[in-house]
Design an enzyme around this catalytic site. Structure first.
Site, PDB file in Angstrom:
ATOM      1  CE1 TYR A   1      -4.122  -1.539  -0.116  1.00 36.04           C
ATOM      2  CE2 TYR A   1      -3.705  -2.593   1.673  1.00 36.04           C
ATOM      3  CZ  TYR A   1      -4.553  -2.403   0.532  1.00 36.04           C
ATOM      4  OH  TYR A   1      -5.553  -3.157   0.379  1.00 36.04           O
TER       5      TYR A   1
ATOM      6  CG  ASN B   1     -12.757  -2.256   0.144  1.00 35.45           C
ATOM      7  OD1 ASN B   1     -11.922  -3.178   0.667  1.00 35.45           O
ATOM      8  ND2 ASN B   1     -12.354  -1.380  -0.627  1.00 35.45           N
TER       9      ASN B   1
ATOM     10  NE  ARG C   1     -13.705  -3.326  -3.122  1.00 34.76           N
ATOM     11  CZ  ARG C   1     -12.499  -2.570  -3.588  1.00 34.76           C
ATOM     12  NH1 ARG C   1     -12.816  -1.879  -4.638  1.00 34.76           N
ATOM     13  NH2 ARG C   1     -11.248  -2.934  -3.261  1.00 34.76           N
TER      14      ARG C   1
ATOM     15  CG  HIS D   1      -5.752  -5.350  -3.463  1.00 32.84           C
ATOM     16  ND1 HIS D   1      -5.522  -4.180  -3.314  1.00 32.84           N
ATOM     17  CD2 HIS D   1      -4.744  -5.766  -4.515  1.00 32.84           C
ATOM     18  CE1 HIS D   1      -4.542  -3.462  -4.319  1.00 32.84           C
ATOM     19  NE2 HIS D   1      -4.225  -4.762  -4.915  1.00 32.84           N
TER      20      HIS D   1
ATOM     21  NE  ARG E   1      -9.909  -1.737  -9.536  1.00 31.53           N
ATOM     22  CZ  ARG E   1      -9.540  -1.275  -8.140  1.00 31.53           C
ATOM     23  NH1 ARG E   1      -8.523  -1.547  -7.617  1.00 31.53           N
ATOM     24  NH2 ARG E   1     -10.217  -0.281  -7.373  1.00 31.53           N
TER      25      ARG E   1
ATOM     26  CG  PHE F   1      -7.131   5.656   4.237  1.00 32.53           C
ATOM     27  CD1 PHE F   1      -6.631   4.537   3.432  1.00 32.53           C
ATOM     28  CD2 PHE F   1      -7.490   6.880   3.434  1.00 32.53           C
ATOM     29  CE1 PHE F   1      -6.422   4.584   2.070  1.00 32.53           C
ATOM     30  CE2 PHE F   1      -7.243   6.927   2.041  1.00 32.53           C
ATOM     31  CZ  PHE F   1      -6.555   5.922   1.695  1.00 32.53           C
TER      32      PHE F   1
ATOM     33  CB  THR G   1     -12.845   2.556  -3.701  1.00 28.82           C
ATOM     34  OG1 THR G   1     -11.845   2.578  -4.848  1.00 28.82           O
ATOM     35  CG2 THR G   1     -12.102   2.312  -2.314  1.00 28.82           C
TER      36      THR G   1
HETATM   37  P1  IDP Z   1      -9.011   0.239  -4.282  1.00 24.32           P
HETATM   38  O1  IDP Z   1      -9.085  -0.821  -3.458  1.00 24.32           O
HETATM   39  O2  IDP Z   1     -10.537   0.131  -4.982  1.00 24.32           O
HETATM   40  O3  IDP Z   1      -8.054   0.278  -5.279  1.00 24.32           O
HETATM   41  P2  IDP Z   1      -7.536   2.313  -3.164  1.00 24.32           P
HETATM   42  O4  IDP Z   1      -8.254   3.791  -3.515  1.00 24.32           O
HETATM   43  O5  IDP Z   1      -6.501   2.053  -3.817  1.00 24.32           O
HETATM   44  O6  IDP Z   1      -8.903   1.447  -3.530  1.00 24.32           O
HETATM   45  O7  IDP Z   1      -7.482   2.218  -1.677  1.00 24.32           O
HETATM   46  C1  IDP Z   1      -7.085   1.125  -1.131  1.00 24.32           C
HETATM   47  C2  IDP Z   1      -7.828   0.655   0.079  1.00 24.32           C
HETATM   48  O8  IDP Z   1      -7.837   1.790   1.104  1.00 24.32           O
HETATM   49  C3  IDP Z   1      -9.484   0.608  -0.239  1.00 24.32           C
HETATM   50  O9  IDP Z   1      -9.635  -0.609  -1.001  1.00 24.32           O
HETATM   51  C4  IDP Z   1     -10.141   0.815   0.986  1.00 24.32           C
HETATM   52  O10 IDP Z   1      -9.999  -0.221   1.703  1.00 24.32           O
HETATM   53  C5  IDP Z   1      -9.126   1.720   1.656  1.00 24.32           C
HETATM   54  N1  IDP Z   1      -9.622   3.229   1.375  1.00 24.32           N
HETATM   55  C6  IDP Z   1      -9.550   4.059   0.297  1.00 24.32           C
HETATM   56  N2  IDP Z   1      -9.843   5.273   0.517  1.00 24.32           N
HETATM   57  C7  IDP Z   1     -10.270   5.289   1.872  1.00 24.32           C
HETATM   58  C8  IDP Z   1     -10.881   6.418   2.837  1.00 24.32           C
HETATM   59  O11 IDP Z   1     -11.223   7.399   2.416  1.00 24.32           O
HETATM   60  N3  IDP Z   1     -11.110   5.782   4.108  1.00 24.32           N
HETATM   61  C9  IDP Z   1     -10.850   4.722   4.762  1.00 24.32           C
HETATM   62  N4  IDP Z   1     -10.196   3.758   3.894  1.00 24.32           N
HETATM   63  C10 IDP Z   1     -10.138   3.851   2.542  1.00 24.32           C
HETATM   64 MG    MG Z   2      -5.898   0.729  -5.341  1.00 28.67          MG
END
Ligand code: IDP
Ligand code: MG
Length: 145
Positions: free
Chosen positions: A43, A106, A96, A109, A79, A51, A85
């Protein structure tokens, strides 16, 4: 990758089933628990986000099921099957949208299809080259024109 919430909730089989039924080819899979270093690396793009600590604590909190799927347009199609997300914004029928309610839980990944090298980078974090299997599905003539 099925995240710890998806594993704990017994969703691995359903998620594998969706990708298999869609026609994607499984070329690698690993049931494992991520440590802090791997979580930070995985990450890294989010390390400055508020977060980040919650995210790495969560992703290391239990086993995950990492998978490599191959097929036409695979990264983008996975995706689309995952949904948005935030599960609250994800359409029913997506993973999701069917299995989640909360952004921080969620279920799955997936590598970013807009970030060209992300799938390759993430595969390298979780798999050695000899853990990926090069094979052909017998039904390919019925999946692709
Ligand atoms: P993705 O998993 O859809 O690719 P990303 O933006 O890469 O989304 O974010 C990684 C993970 O971080 C997300 O799957 C979610 O679990 C968490 N996440 C993303 N945005 C937020 C937020 O604003 N608050 C809390 N957790 C978040
Ligand atoms: Mg991502």
């Amino acid at each position: 990758m099925v995240k710890p919430d998806g594993v704990q909730r017994g969703l691995v089989g359903d998620i594998v089933d969706r990708f298999e039924t869609r026609g994607l080819t499984l070329v690698g899979a690993k049931f494992t628990q991520i440590d802090d270093d791997l979580a930070a690396e995985h990450y890294a793009e989010h390390e400055d986000k508020p977060f980040f600590d919650d995210l790495t604590t969560f992703i290391t909190s239990g086993p995950v099921f990492a998978m490599v799927w191959q097929g036409q347009d695979a990264i983008r199609q996975v995706r689309r099957m995952m949904g948005e997300t935030d599960p609250a914004d994800s359409a029913p029928g997506t993973i999701r949208g069917d299995f989640g309610l909360d952004l921080g839980r969620n279920v799955i990944h997936g590598s970013d299809h807009e970030d060209e090298g992300s799938a390759e980078r993430e595969i390298g974090l979780f798999f050695d080259e000899d853990e990926l299997v090069d094979w052909e599905q017998v039904n390919e003539d019925w999946l692709y024109e």
